[in-house]
Design a protein around this motif. Sequence first.
Motif, PDB file in Angstrom:
ATOM      1  N   UNK A   1       7.316   2.410  20.777  1.00 55.59           N
ATOM      2  CA  UNK A   1       7.240   3.256  19.607  1.00 55.59           C
ATOM      3  C   UNK A   1       8.546   3.255  18.827  1.00 55.59           C
ATOM      4  N   UNK A   2       8.408   3.298  17.518  1.00 58.01           N
ATOM      5  CA  UNK A   2       9.593   3.305  16.673  1.00 58.01           C
ATOM      6  C   UNK A   2      10.298   4.641  16.778  1.00 58.01           C
ATOM      7  N   UNK A   3      11.642   4.643  16.902  1.00 57.96           N
ATOM      8  CA  UNK A   3      12.380   5.896  16.998  1.00 57.96           C
ATOM      9  C   UNK A   3      12.204   6.790  15.784  1.00 57.96           C
ATOM     10  N   UNK A   4      11.860   6.201  14.617  1.00 57.02           N
ATOM     11  CA  UNK A   4      11.723   7.013  13.422  1.00 57.02           C
ATOM     12  C   UNK A   4      10.417   7.778  13.376  1.00 57.02           C
ATOM     13  N   UNK A   5       9.519   7.534  14.332  1.00 62.22           N
ATOM     14  CA  UNK A   5       8.274   8.282  14.396  1.00 62.22           C
ATOM     15  C   UNK A   5       7.174   7.770  13.495  1.00 62.22           C
ATOM     16  N   UNK A   6       7.408   6.665  12.794  1.00 58.89           N
ATOM     17  CA  UNK A   6       6.381   6.157  11.883  1.00 58.89           C
ATOM     18  C   UNK A   6       5.370   5.267  12.585  1.00 58.89           C
ATOM     19  N   UNK A   7       5.680   4.800  13.800  1.00 55.89           N
ATOM     20  CA  UNK A   7       4.786   3.875  14.493  1.00 55.89           C
ATOM     21  C   UNK A   7       5.004   2.440  14.083  1.00 55.89           C
ATOM     22  N   UNK A   8       5.949   2.154  13.169  1.00 57.99           N
ATOM     23  CA  UNK A   8       6.224   0.789  12.754  1.00 57.99           C
ATOM     24  C   UNK A   8       7.310   0.204  13.634  1.00 57.99           C
ATOM     25  N   UNK A   9       7.030  -0.932  14.265  1.00 57.57           N
ATOM     26  CA  UNK A   9       7.992  -1.536  15.182  1.00 57.57           C
ATOM     27  C   UNK A   9       9.101  -2.235  14.412  1.00 57.57           C
ATOM     28  N   UNK A  10      10.320  -2.209  14.946  1.00 54.76           N
ATOM     29  CA  UNK A  10      11.463  -2.858  14.305  1.00 54.76           C
ATOM     30  C   UNK A  10      11.322  -4.376  14.379  1.00 54.76           C
TER      31      UNK A  10
ATOM     32  N   UNK B   1      -1.477  -0.979   9.993  1.00 55.95           N
ATOM     33  CA  UNK B   1      -1.821  -0.589  11.358  1.00 55.95           C
ATOM     34  C   UNK B   1      -0.596  -0.225  12.156  1.00 55.95           C
ATOM     35  N   UNK B   2       0.542  -0.943  11.880  1.00 56.11           N
ATOM     36  CA  UNK B   2       1.820  -0.615  12.515  1.00 56.11           C
ATOM     37  C   UNK B   2       1.763  -0.530  14.020  1.00 56.11           C
ATOM     38  N   UNK B   3       0.911  -1.340  14.661  1.00 55.92           N
ATOM     39  CA  UNK B   3       0.769  -1.252  16.102  1.00 55.92           C
ATOM     40  C   UNK B   3       2.019  -1.743  16.801  1.00 55.92           C
ATOM     41  N   UNK B   4       2.765  -0.857  17.437  1.00 54.32           N
ATOM     42  CA  UNK B   4       3.978  -1.298  18.115  1.00 54.32           C
ATOM     43  C   UNK B   4       3.651  -2.164  19.302  1.00 54.32           C
TER      44      UNK B   4
ATOM     45  N   UNK C   1       2.061  -7.860  15.647  1.00 60.29           N
ATOM     46  CA  UNK C   1       3.067  -7.729  14.615  1.00 60.29           C
ATOM     47  C   UNK C   1       4.465  -7.660  15.184  1.00 60.29           C
ATOM     48  N   UNK C   2       4.582  -7.581  16.480  1.00 59.17           N
ATOM     49  CA  UNK C   2       5.918  -7.433  17.070  1.00 59.17           C
ATOM     50  C   UNK C   2       6.083  -8.309  18.288  1.00 59.17           C
ATOM     51  N   UNK C   3       6.080  -9.641  18.104  1.00 58.38           N
ATOM     52  CA  UNK C   3       6.217 -10.515  19.257  1.00 58.38           C
ATOM     53  C   UNK C   3       7.606 -10.443  19.841  1.00 58.38           C
ATOM     54  N   UNK C   4       7.688 -10.788  21.092  1.00 56.38           N
ATOM     55  CA  UNK C   4       9.011 -10.971  21.679  1.00 56.38           C
ATOM     56  C   UNK C   4       9.462  -9.863  22.592  1.00 56.38           C
ATOM     57  N   UNK C   5       8.936  -8.635  22.392  1.00 61.09           N
ATOM     58  CA  UNK C   5       9.349  -7.571  23.297  1.00 61.09           C
ATOM     59  C   UNK C   5      10.768  -7.150  23.048  1.00 61.09           C
ATOM     60  N   UNK C   6      11.666  -7.541  23.910  1.00 56.72           N
ATOM     61  CA  UNK C   6      13.047  -7.083  23.823  1.00 56.72           C
ATOM     62  C   UNK C   6      13.808  -7.823  22.753  1.00 56.72           C
ATOM     63  N   UNK C   7      14.723  -7.114  22.112  1.00 55.22           N
ATOM     64  CA  UNK C   7      15.650  -7.738  21.182  1.00 55.22           C
ATOM     65  C   UNK C   7      16.677  -8.545  21.954  1.00 55.22           C
ATOM     66  N   UNK C   8      17.435  -9.330  21.200  1.00 56.21           N
ATOM     67  CA  UNK C   8      18.418 -10.209  21.832  1.00 56.21           C
ATOM     68  C   UNK C   8      19.502  -9.425  22.538  1.00 56.21           C
TER      69      UNK C   8
ATOM     70  N   UNK D   1       0.835  -1.197   0.000  1.00 56.91           N
ATOM     71  CA  UNK D   1       0.000   0.000   0.000  1.00 56.91           C
ATOM     72  C   UNK D   1       0.875   1.254   0.000  1.00 56.91           C
ATOM     73  N   UNK D   2       0.713   2.144  -0.987  1.00 58.51           N
ATOM     74  CA  UNK D   2       1.528   3.361  -1.041  1.00 58.51           C
ATOM     75  C   UNK D   2       1.353   4.275   0.163  1.00 58.51           C
ATOM     76  N   UNK D   3       0.254   4.126   0.928  1.00 62.53           N
ATOM     77  CA  UNK D   3       0.011   5.014   2.054  1.00 62.53           C
ATOM     78  C   UNK D   3       0.398   4.459   3.408  1.00 62.53           C
ATOM     79  N   UNK D   4       0.925   3.231   3.461  1.00 65.45           N
ATOM     80  CA  UNK D   4       1.279   2.593   4.735  1.00 65.45           C
ATOM     81  C   UNK D   4       2.799   2.487   4.863  1.00 65.45           C
ATOM     82  N   UNK D   5       3.393   2.953   5.977  1.00 67.40           N
ATOM     83  CA  UNK D   5       4.855   2.904   6.127  1.00 67.40           C
ATOM     84  C   UNK D   5       5.404   1.492   5.975  1.00 67.40           C
ATOM     85  N   UNK D   6       6.615   1.406   5.482  1.00 67.40           N
ATOM     86  CA  UNK D   6       7.289   0.113   5.365  1.00 67.40           C
ATOM     87  C   UNK D   6       8.743   0.249   5.806  1.00 67.40           C
ATOM     88  N   UNK D   7       9.382  -0.889   6.003  1.00 67.18           N
ATOM     89  CA  UNK D   7      10.808  -0.949   6.291  1.00 67.18           C
ATOM     90  C   UNK D   7      11.478  -1.803   5.225  1.00 67.18           C
TER      91      UNK D   7
END
Length: 429
Positions: free
Chosen positions: A238-247, A215-218, A222-229, A155-161
């Motif tokens: 929240x994503x540091x880039x401000x888009x609301x998309x979780x890493x 939806x990009x719900x942080x 869409x973002x299982x696991x919580x903390x990175x390794x 979707x052209x209107x939804x943020x991506x990584x």
Amino acid sequence: MKGLLLRLSALDADAATAVRVIAHFEALLGGALDPVTLTRSTAGLAGCAAGLELPDGRTARFAPDGAALAGAPGCVSGRVDLEPAGRVWLERPGVPGPFDELVLEWMAIAARVLVGRPRPARTPRAADPALVELVLSGREAVEDRARALRLLGLEPGTPLRVIAVAADTGADEGAGTGTDAGVEAVALLGRGALRGTVRVARVGSLGAVLVQRRGGAPGGEDAPGGEGASGRRGASGPAPDGTGTASPAAELRAAMRERARDRSTARGPAPGTRVGIGSGADPLDAHTSWAQARSALRFAVAGAPHEAVADHDELGPLALLADIPVERLRAQADVRRLGRLGDPAHGERGGPATGQARPGGELLAALAAFCRTGSLRQAAAELHLHHSSVAARLAHVEKEMGWRLRDPQDRFRAQLALYALRLAGNGDG
């Protein structure tokens, strides 16, 4: 699918083969699946014997011509273990084929469906490389990029990584046994490692992965696991880039750990996979995320998942180190000395790695683990070593470099030198 295959065949034979493998198993999963059908068809697809053992005791083993095989497996060239028990495998004489790992990943997905485990809601799709390159280009017209996004199902209107994947098998390229980065990316994500819409293609020497989460719900599903390794909040919050998309950093590290376990029983060298993750971006500005992903990739080093996956967001201001010219990095005194210390010929006794001498790569691995965790015991746990072994390696590093790693300033200096060494060695990602 047929139209995509025709376009891919003209552009990229490896990508077309990867799509055929995925399409084969998609067709099996859409029909009446049983162990015999799955194993016989996999053997025919791979061109070698294939076998299957399910947790409930059902087994099957077939030759590539469709004949049933009795007895124990012969020369197992690759396998994937199932949970809580069971496995799937291929029996290829000699060197494993370039697509064997992808075949095994999908055979395992189908086997899990047979035992009642849910199939991943979305699986990665090998995409038309020409369309992906168009999306990642900052020079093409906005209208053309928007059309390419829609053709890819994005979707052209939804943020991506954008994610960059590099594969280095260390194999003889002249022998044709190397692993294609695009295929490696599909194999890495073949377990449904990432939530959302995922498109994969080879772009130049790298695998390019487009990830879009509607939806990009942080911190949601869409973002299982919580903390990175690494202990940082890589997959939630929240994503540091401000888009609301979780890493997706934590998900990718988990996928690499799972694949490492599967590889432990496989024959042949495992590809040295490195992953770089760009920040979330407007799809029409995907070239920005792609540039960040390739920059982050330079910080990654094959090995432990903590080090093999580098996230541009997690790097923060350290990402600015990538702007320093490679020649200046290589000329810095700490980087030069650390490079000599990490040379494969270097041993704990300062000479060639013979007898009890410690190869330089193991010294750098111990240093990286300690700098990241700040704890001797945590570093030892990461490296699966006794803490006394790690202490001996760190003592050697301190002697050679003149550092005191218990001193926070020296440890910070060591971490910067490690990053600079990686950037100097991965000048083009």
